[in-house]
Design a protein around this motif. Structure first.
Motif, PDB file in Angstrom:
ATOM      1  N   LYS B 150       0.834  -1.196   0.000  1.00  0.00           N
ATOM      2  CA  LYS B 150       0.000   0.000   0.000  1.00  0.00           C
ATOM      3  C   LYS B 150       0.874   1.252   0.000  1.00  0.00           C
ATOM      4  CE  LYS B 150      -3.763  -2.588   0.842  1.00  0.00           C
ATOM      5  NZ  LYS B 150      -3.768  -4.060   0.770  1.00  0.00           N
ATOM      6  N   ILE B 155      -2.836   3.828   2.777  1.00  0.00           N
ATOM      7  CA  ILE B 155      -2.862   3.565   4.221  1.00  0.00           C
ATOM      8  C   ILE B 155      -3.663   4.640   4.937  1.00  0.00           C
ATOM      9  CG2 ILE B 155      -1.414   3.477   6.309  1.00  0.00           C
ATOM     10  CD1 ILE B 155       0.674   2.008   4.486  1.00  0.00           C
ATOM     11  N   ARG B 159      -6.815   4.102   7.383  1.00  0.00           N
ATOM     12  CA  ARG B 159      -6.819   4.666   8.732  1.00  0.00           C
ATOM     13  C   ARG B 159      -8.122   5.432   8.991  1.00  0.00           C
ATOM     14  NH1 ARG B 159      -2.039   5.675  11.743  1.00  0.00           N
ATOM     15  NH2 ARG B 159      -0.753   5.808   9.872  1.00  0.00           N
ATOM     16  N   SER B 247     -12.170  -0.793   6.493  1.00  0.00           N
ATOM     17  CA  SER B 247     -11.693  -1.312   7.772  1.00  0.00           C
ATOM     18  C   SER B 247     -12.394  -2.633   8.028  1.00  0.00           C
ATOM     19  CB  SER B 247     -12.051  -0.322   8.892  1.00  0.00           C
ATOM     20  OG  SER B 247     -13.453  -0.110   8.885  1.00  0.00           O
ATOM     21  N   GLN B 317      -5.342  -9.641   4.521  1.00  0.00           N
ATOM     22  CA  GLN B 317      -5.040  -8.267   4.164  1.00  0.00           C
ATOM     23  C   GLN B 317      -6.322  -7.457   4.003  1.00  0.00           C
ATOM     24  OE1 GLN B 317      -1.552  -7.436   1.694  1.00  0.00           O
ATOM     25  NE2 GLN B 317      -1.347  -9.639   1.437  1.00  0.00           N
ATOM     26  N   VAL B 349      -1.126  -4.535   4.804  1.00  0.00           N
ATOM     27  CA  VAL B 349      -1.982  -4.225   5.949  1.00  0.00           C
ATOM     28  C   VAL B 349      -2.781  -5.482   6.291  1.00  0.00           C
ATOM     29  CG1 VAL B 349      -3.878  -2.788   6.785  1.00  0.00           C
ATOM     30  CG2 VAL B 349      -2.103  -1.781   5.317  1.00  0.00           C
ATOM     31  N   ILE B 369      -5.971  -4.158  13.294  1.00  0.00           N
ATOM     32  CA  ILE B 369      -5.364  -3.986  11.967  1.00  0.00           C
ATOM     33  C   ILE B 369      -3.965  -3.386  12.140  1.00  0.00           C
ATOM     34  CG2 ILE B 369      -5.492  -2.746   9.759  1.00  0.00           C
ATOM     35  CD1 ILE B 369      -8.487  -2.974   9.866  1.00  0.00           C
ATOM     36  N   VAL B 371      -0.121  -2.409  10.009  1.00  0.00           N
ATOM     37  CA  VAL B 371       0.622  -2.252   8.750  1.00  0.00           C
ATOM     38  C   VAL B 371       2.060  -2.734   8.974  1.00  0.00           C
ATOM     39  CG1 VAL B 371       1.138   0.188   9.285  1.00  0.00           C
ATOM     40  CG2 VAL B 371       1.359  -0.654   6.928  1.00  0.00           C
ATOM     41  N   CYS B 377       5.873  -4.256  12.677  1.00  0.00           N
ATOM     42  CA  CYS B 377       4.540  -3.768  12.281  1.00  0.00           C
ATOM     43  C   CYS B 377       4.071  -2.707  13.260  1.00  0.00           C
ATOM     44  CB  CYS B 377       3.544  -4.924  12.205  1.00  0.00           C
ATOM     45  SG  CYS B 377       2.949  -5.518  13.798  1.00  0.00           S
ATOM     46  N   LEU B 380      -2.684   0.045  13.249  1.00  0.00           N
ATOM     47  CA  LEU B 380      -3.420   1.207  12.736  1.00  0.00           C
ATOM     48  C   LEU B 380      -4.651   1.467  13.600  1.00  0.00           C
ATOM     49  CD1 LEU B 380      -3.255   0.564   8.886  1.00  0.00           C
ATOM     50  CD2 LEU B 380      -1.943   2.225  10.220  1.00  0.00           C
TER      51      LEU B 380
END
Lengths: 391, 391
Positions: B150, B155, B159, B247, B317, B349, B369, B371, B377, B380
């Motif tokens: 992404k 992203i 978010r 989401s 993902q 993600v 979630i 990223v 990582c 988010l």
């Protein structure tokens, strides 16, 4: 509606002498199989097999997490698995031992072509050496019958979608004037849809599609900032969805120039040619006639009147989708595969939508919708008989 | 966004040493190819070929009526045809003479498996005897890279979708009480969505999904009339779409029984086990690790705590779709094909969503979630650290 269509599917299996109808699919939210709208009415995530047999079996093999949702939506014997769809599928094949297995792929008909190539490869691997891999055939004849033959309840929903669309066309006539852009007309129609909670019959970017004047895009394009001018022909291609069923109609307007009381002869002739081509085609639309013959009647009518031929089919079926697949009223062009040869059946609902260009003014096109009866066809839409004049 | 992804695709072709990426499709409104969302952003009706090459060529061969719409949406050289896609396609193949042609099918990854089997048969027929039929391979590695990696702009959209979802979860906490049914909670969330013009991240029948108590459905099911009772665990699985990106989150609530000041030990232990399994898995989520290893960390953590293992992947993902395909954090089960072995990359993600059953209370599950960064990582979502207590 789903259980009604499943029962209809079981009857079609007998009629077509097919032993098993296998719909093999996964992640239908991103790669849907159009047939599942008819025989399931919801989505699956994991690889799934929907099995209908001549003997009346209705089985769904689905991921364990999908099982309850399937039970809630349709009357299947549901087998939920955790590891793989393979074993329960092979077990049923061995038990039923079908000689002819109709599978959800088709080179001809998109509506019967819901299985991805990856899913085909997976199935091929599962069946290797079982003998069943040699009994697979396209389910296109089954899908064409199931999708095409609308029940009275389905036709009623299409009729409602048509009425809502025609009502909005009438409102456009009250609203529209020169100086408006194609996008202004689109915005106006969207407001009417929103007021009534209606959704678009196809991609909302192009539904409604609005075309004005001699420079307008051909079709399948979104409205632009192009402004309507005196002397323009405008047409709108639009449909809505009501209770899962859609309409798909086109109307043509003409914008008078100062001093004009009617459209110029060339525009009138263009419009009337389209209207009369539709009448002639409707006269030919009846059970047993191959689709290309109906297309040919309208196409030849327009050629005989001195215009170029339209670069598309005369008409497509309408139902859950605006392009509802199976039999098509189309010329014998390569891209239409075997569809021109498919014979019209009672209960099918078709659009009739030829077009032609009137030089210097725009495109004349009307799209009506007709249902095939035992002896001919009946229009479901009040037909456009004359140009709508504005100005 | 589309032209940015097309340029990214051209770079990936070089990186993967593939000469041509061919996306072959038709009627994408009913049988969509998920990759077209990324590299086109609209639909086609007639059979179409989208061609990207290592040499930087970007060509779309589409039906003449689709041509203008394609030009309006993305930066392709557009070739419109009337009769058949075959001739222009063969002409480009002969000119480019690609050694490796990546095609839009995959047994492993739904997101790379957009071509129907019927379209594959048509292409096979077109290519027969040209030699190119032997140079075809799956585009799954290309799709995985294009979809998975992404951009910062992508992203940012995810978010935003997460923030809207968490806000609605907070409102649910204010609203919900014993006596409400699952459908009441669904209706409340739908009202909040409507207020803000938000659409569901997946099938609206199951988004939000609401599960309460020990008798609740497993997952992938719509809310029922089942009422929330004291002693129930409730969880909600929900996401929204913002500017084309989604989401997908879950939260867990506990409803106190008379006299309880906190959840029973068994419920607390279940919740904490899920929370800590996610923490442990996040510690393992970094570039280069195969997906199954990350799944294994959470799975083993839950088994070690004395619970049964969850019957699904730890995480998938998220992007344009809630199940955004390609690399998956999943066990080595048949239904996941080669996905467990695909290595984690920066820019991907993922959801992290283990679950377990607390006997007599319901299902404890959290979905966060994260990223993937260069070294590990980042979440988010603001993570759920403790049970939400109601009553």
């Amino acid at each position: 509606m789903v259980n009604e269509k499943i029962e209809q599917a079981l009857k079609i299996l007998k009629e077509k002498d097919v032993d098993m109808w296998l719909t093999f699919t996964r992640e239908t939210a991103s790669t849907p199989d159009p047939t599942l709208e008819l025989i399931l009415g919801t989505h699956v995530v994991w690889p799934s097999a929907f099995i209908l047999t001549r003997s009346g079996r209705k089985t769904a093999i689905v991921g364990s997490l999908d099982a309850q949702n399937i039970r809630d939506h349709a009357d299947y014997e549901v087998i939920g698995y955790v590891d793989s769809v393979k074993e329960p599928l092979l077990e049923i094949l061995e038990k039923e031992d079908p000689k002819r297995i109709a599978l959800n792929f088709s080179t001809n008909d998109t509506m019967a072509d819901g299985m991805t190539h990856g899913m085909y490869l997976i199935l091929e691997e599962y069946l290797k050496g079982t003998g069943y891999e040699n009994r697979l055939e396209s389910s296109e004849a089954l899908v064409a019958a199931l999708r095409g033959r609308k029940s009275p309840a389905e036709i009623e929903r299409i009729r409602k979608a048509i009425m809502e669309t025609l009502r909005i066309f009438d409102e456009v006539t009250q609203f529209v004037k020169t100086g408006h852009s194609e996008q202004d007309v689109q915005a106006y129609i969207r407001e009417r849809m929103e007021e009534r909670g209606l959704t678009a019959a196809w991609d909302p970017e192009q539904c409604p599609a609005v075309f004005t004047g001699p420079e307008s895009a051909g079709a399948h394009a979104g409205p632009t900032k192009r402004k309507i001018e005196p002397g323009h022909i405008m047409n709108v291609d639009f449909g809505v969805r009501v209770e899962g069923y859609v309409s798909d109609l086109q109307r043509t307007w003409y914008f008078l120039r100062p001093g004009e009381a009617e459209a110029p002869q060339a525009v009138q002739k263009g419009f009337q040619t389209i209207r009369d081509a539709i009448r002639a085609a409707a006269g030919a639309l009846k059970p047993g006639v191959p689709g290309w013959e109906v297309d040919h009647v309208a196409r030849q009518y327009i050629l005989d009147a001195g215009y170029g031929e339209y670069p598309h089919a005369l008409g497509h079926q309408v139902g859950r989708m605006a392009h509802d697949g199976s039999g098509l009223l189309c010329p014998k062009w390569d891209r239409y595969k075997n569809l021109p040869y498919s014979k019209v059946e009672a209960g099918q609902v078709f659009t009739l939508e030829p077009r032609l260009t009137v030089e210097g003014h725009g495109v004349a096109t009307i799209e009506e919708i007709a249902v095939v009866t035992e002896t001919g066809c009946e229009f479901l839409s009040d037909t456009q008989e004359s140009l709508i004049l504005i100005g």
